[in-house]
Design a protein around this motif. Structure first.
Motif, PDB file in Angstrom:
ATOM      1  N   ARG A 101       0.891  -1.214  -0.023  1.00 19.36           N
ATOM      2  CA  ARG A 101      -0.080  -0.021   0.287  1.00 19.36           C
ATOM      3  C   ARG A 101       1.048   1.356   0.158  1.00 19.36           C
ATOM      4  O   ARG A 101       1.573   1.527   1.091  1.00 19.36           O
ATOM      5  N   GLU A 102       0.786   1.965  -1.182  1.00 22.67           N
ATOM      6  CA  GLU A 102       1.667   2.990  -1.156  1.00 22.67           C
ATOM      7  C   GLU A 102       1.109   4.144  -2.073  1.00 22.67           C
ATOM      8  O   GLU A 102       0.371   3.903  -3.012  1.00 22.67           O
ATOM      9  N   ILE A 103       1.502   5.331  -1.970  1.00 25.09           N
ATOM     10  CA  ILE A 103       1.056   6.609  -3.024  1.00 25.09           C
ATOM     11  C   ILE A 103       2.290   6.584  -3.818  1.00 25.09           C
ATOM     12  O   ILE A 103       3.633   6.776  -3.409  1.00 25.09           O
ATOM     13  N   VAL A 104       1.888   6.626  -5.245  1.00 22.18           N
ATOM     14  CA  VAL A 104       2.845   6.275  -6.390  1.00 22.18           C
ATOM     15  C   VAL A 104       2.544   7.592  -7.241  1.00 22.18           C
ATOM     16  O   VAL A 104       1.362   8.151  -7.360  1.00 22.18           O
ATOM     17  N   GLY A 153      -7.346   5.730   4.877  1.00 26.50           N
ATOM     18  CA  GLY A 153      -8.577   5.113   5.431  1.00 26.50           C
ATOM     19  C   GLY A 153      -8.434   3.445   5.300  1.00 26.50           C
ATOM     20  O   GLY A 153      -7.495   3.029   5.149  1.00 26.50           O
ATOM     21  N   ASP A 154      -9.307   2.807   6.277  1.00 23.61           N
ATOM     22  CA  ASP A 154      -8.992   1.515   6.549  1.00 23.61           C
ATOM     23  C   ASP A 154      -9.709   0.632   5.388  1.00 23.61           C
ATOM     24  O   ASP A 154     -10.764   0.823   5.132  1.00 23.61           O
ATOM     25  N   LEU A 155      -8.631  -0.090   4.614  1.00 20.34           N
ATOM     26  CA  LEU A 155      -9.077  -0.714   3.561  1.00 20.34           C
ATOM     27  C   LEU A 155      -8.905  -2.235   3.547  1.00 20.34           C
ATOM     28  O   LEU A 155      -8.493  -2.990   2.519  1.00 20.34           O
ATOM     29  N   SER A 156      -8.991  -2.717   4.848  1.00 19.61           N
ATOM     30  CA  SER A 156      -9.106  -4.282   5.212  1.00 19.61           C
ATOM     31  C   SER A 156     -10.061  -4.792   4.800  1.00 19.61           C
ATOM     32  O   SER A 156     -10.343  -6.073   4.341  1.00 19.61           O
ATOM     33  N   GLY A 157     -11.342  -4.119   4.410  1.00 15.86           N
ATOM     34  CA  GLY A 157     -12.705  -4.732   3.899  1.00 15.86           C
ATOM     35  C   GLY A 157     -12.748  -4.402   2.536  1.00 15.86           C
ATOM     36  O   GLY A 157     -11.887  -4.332   1.472  1.00 15.86           O
ATOM     37  N   SER A 158     -13.934  -4.105   2.312  1.00 14.55           N
ATOM     38  CA  SER A 158     -14.588  -3.558   0.940  1.00 14.55           C
ATOM     39  C   SER A 158     -14.196  -2.286   0.398  1.00 14.55           C
ATOM     40  O   SER A 158     -14.521  -1.291   1.195  1.00 14.55           O
ATOM     41  N   VAL A 159     -13.276  -1.994  -0.607  1.00 17.98           N
ATOM     42  CA  VAL A 159     -12.812  -0.650  -1.164  1.00 17.98           C
ATOM     43  C   VAL A 159     -14.141  -0.194  -1.624  1.00 17.98           C
ATOM     44  O   VAL A 159     -14.272   1.221  -1.572  1.00 17.98           O
ATOM     45  N   TYR A 160     -14.835  -0.978  -2.427  1.00 17.74           N
ATOM     46  CA  TYR A 160     -16.093  -0.105  -3.024  1.00 17.74           C
ATOM     47  C   TYR A 160     -17.205   0.497  -1.884  1.00 17.74           C
ATOM     48  O   TYR A 160     -17.559   1.440  -2.035  1.00 17.74           O
ATOM     49  N   LEU A 163     -15.318   3.435  -0.843  1.00 17.47           N
ATOM     50  CA  LEU A 163     -15.640   4.671  -1.489  1.00 17.47           C
ATOM     51  C   LEU A 163     -17.091   5.197  -1.635  1.00 17.47           C
ATOM     52  O   LEU A 163     -17.429   6.356  -1.509  1.00 17.47           O
ATOM     53  N   ALA A 164     -18.160   4.390  -1.492  1.00 17.22           N
ATOM     54  CA  ALA A 164     -19.333   5.096  -1.292  1.00 17.22           C
ATOM     55  C   ALA A 164     -19.730   5.495   0.032  1.00 17.22           C
ATOM     56  O   ALA A 164     -20.346   6.905  -0.147  1.00 17.22           O
ATOM     57  N   GLU A 165     -19.063   5.187   1.188  1.00 11.68           N
ATOM     58  CA  GLU A 165     -19.377   5.652   2.323  1.00 11.68           C
ATOM     59  C   GLU A 165     -18.676   6.793   2.817  1.00 11.68           C
ATOM     60  O   GLU A 165     -18.980   7.858   3.358  1.00 11.68           O
ATOM     61  N   HIS A 166     -17.399   7.036   2.379  1.00 10.63           N
ATOM     62  CA  HIS A 166     -16.441   8.009   2.768  1.00 10.63           C
ATOM     63  C   HIS A 166     -16.048   9.017   1.974  1.00 10.63           C
ATOM     64  O   HIS A 166     -15.284   9.751   2.100  1.00 10.63           O
ATOM     65  N   CYS A 167     -16.255   8.594   0.475  1.00  9.22           N
ATOM     66  CA  CYS A 167     -15.802   9.601  -0.385  1.00  9.22           C
ATOM     67  C   CYS A 167     -16.791   9.992  -1.449  1.00  9.22           C
ATOM     68  O   CYS A 167     -16.659  10.693  -2.354  1.00  9.22           O
ATOM     69  N   GLY A 168     -17.943   9.487  -1.201  1.00  7.37           N
ATOM     70  CA  GLY A 168     -19.184   9.895  -2.102  1.00  7.37           C
ATOM     71  C   GLY A 168     -18.831   9.512  -3.700  1.00  7.37           C
ATOM     72  O   GLY A 168     -19.162  10.281  -4.580  1.00  7.37           O
ATOM     73  N   ALA A 169     -18.187   8.343  -3.726  1.00  7.87           N
ATOM     74  CA  ALA A 169     -17.828   8.003  -5.087  1.00  7.87           C
ATOM     75  C   ALA A 169     -17.970   6.763  -5.440  1.00  7.87           C
ATOM     76  O   ALA A 169     -17.281   5.774  -5.539  1.00  7.87           O
ATOM     77  N   ARG A 170     -19.266   6.438  -5.477  1.00  6.25           N
ATOM     78  CA  ARG A 170     -19.744   4.851  -5.522  1.00  6.25           C
ATOM     79  C   ARG A 170     -19.470   4.574  -7.055  1.00  6.25           C
ATOM     80  O   ARG A 170     -19.707   5.257  -8.100  1.00  6.25           O
ATOM     81  N   PRO A 171     -18.831   3.351  -7.338  1.00  2.96           N
ATOM     82  CA  PRO A 171     -18.587   2.823  -8.670  1.00  2.96           C
ATOM     83  C   PRO A 171     -19.901   2.590  -9.057  1.00  2.96           C
ATOM     84  O   PRO A 171     -20.840   1.807  -8.533  1.00  2.96           O
ATOM     85  N   VAL A 172     -20.031   2.869 -10.470  1.00  5.01           N
ATOM     86  CA  VAL A 172     -21.184   2.957 -11.208  1.00  5.01           C
ATOM     87  C   VAL A 172     -21.340   2.053 -12.376  1.00  5.01           C
ATOM     88  O   VAL A 172     -22.179   1.587 -13.068  1.00  5.01           O
TER      89      VAL A 172
END
Length: 234
Positions: A101-104, A153-160, A163-172
Motif C-alpha cells: 500500500r503506497e502513494i505513487v 482509510g481502513d481498506l481491510s474490507g471492501s474498498v467499494y 468509496l461509497a460511504e466515505h468518498c461519495g464516489a460509488r462505482p457505477v
C-alpha cells in the motif's frame, strides 16, 4: 508399478467410486507417509499426479481437497460488484491480506486514467480469500483526486463500500477484459500451487458518477476455482 503410481490409482479409484466424495480433505503428506511407511516424496508425487487428472485441488492451508462442482464458483457478470459482495453472494466468508500500500506517481498508469504523469495514485496490492482459501491477487490503483480519504482509510474490507460511504464516489460502471495467463512463481506460492495452473487475468476500468475513472485494477484469479457466467439476450 512404482509405489507413487499404485497410491495414485488407489486414490483415483476411491474418488471415482464415491468413497472419497467431493470436498474431502486428504491427509497431510507427512501424516500419510508415516501411516503407510513410505517417503513423503512418494506421497507428493501421488498427490501431484492425481491433481493433474483434475481430481484434486490445492486449497492453501487446507491442503488437497477432492474436487467437485461445488468447489468451482460461477460468479455472474450481470452487474458491477466487488470481491467482498461476490463472495458473500456465493455463501463464502471474504477476507483480504494487504501486500503493498503506497502513494505513487506512475506515468503509464496515469495515462490509463487520463491524468497528468504527476498525479497522485494509491497503489494497493492484496490477496483475496474466500473461506480462508486464496482466490485472487489484485493490484489496484485509485485516483486520489476523486477519493482523497483512501490515503489514510481502513481498506481491510471492501474498498467499494469505503468509496461509497466515505468518498461519495460509488462505482457505477466498468469496462472489463478477461484473458488467460500463467501465474509467476511468486503467484504460485500465494495460491499454494506446486506447479503453475492456468489463471484468469481480469483488467477493470471502474467509473464513478459523471464517467470519472476512479479505479484501474489487474486481478489474477485462479483458473481451478473460477468459471465466469454470462447471460446474453437476443
Amino acid at each position: 508399478m512404482p509405489m507413487y503410481q499404485q497410491l495414485e490409482e488407489q486414490i483415483c479409484s476411491l474418488i471415482e467410486t464415491g468413497t472419497l466424495p467431493p470436498g474431502t480433505v486428504l491427509p497431510a503428506e507427512r501424516q500419510l507417509a508415516e501411516s503407510l511407511g513410505v517417503s513423503r516424496v512418494t506421497i507428493q508425487r501421488a498427490y501431484a499426479a492425481t491433481r493433474q487428472r483434475q481430481l484434486l485441488t490445492a486449497q492453501g492451508r487446507k491442503g488437497f481437497v477432492v474436487r467437485g462442482r461445488e468447489h468451482q464458483i460461477h460468479p455472474g457478470m450481470d452487474r458491477l460488484k466487488g470481491f467482498t459482495e461476490e463472495m458473500r453472494e456465493l455463501g463464502k466468508i471474504p477476507s483480504s491480506r494487504i501486500l503493498e500500500r503506497e502513494i505513487v506517481q506512475d506515468r503509464s498508469i496515469s495515462s490509463i486514467f487520463g491524468l497528468p504523469s504527476t498525479a497522485r495514485l494509491l497503489k494497493l496490492t492484496r490477496v483475496r480469500y474466500g473461506d480462508e482459501v486464496p482466490m485472487s491477487r489484485e493490484v489496484a490503483w485509485y485516483n486520489l483526486a476523486l477519493a482523497p480519504a483512501l490515503e489514510a482509510g481502513d481498506l481491510s474490507g471492501s474498498v467499494y463500500a469505503f468509496l461509497a460511504e466515505h468518498c461519495g464516489a460509488r462505482p457505477v460502471s466498468c469496462d472489463q477484459t478477461i484473458e488467460a495467463t500463467t501465474p509467476t512463481q511468486q503467484e504460485c506460492e500465494l495460491f499454494a500451487f506446486d506447479e503453475p495452473v492456468p489463471c484468469l487475468l481480469i483488467k477493470r476500468h471502474t467509473y464513478a458518477q459523471g464517467s470519472l475513472m476512479i479505479e484501474y485494477v489487474e486481478g489474477l484469479f485462479r483458473g481451478d476455482m473460477y468459471s465466469y457466467r454470462l447471460k446474453l439476450n437476443g
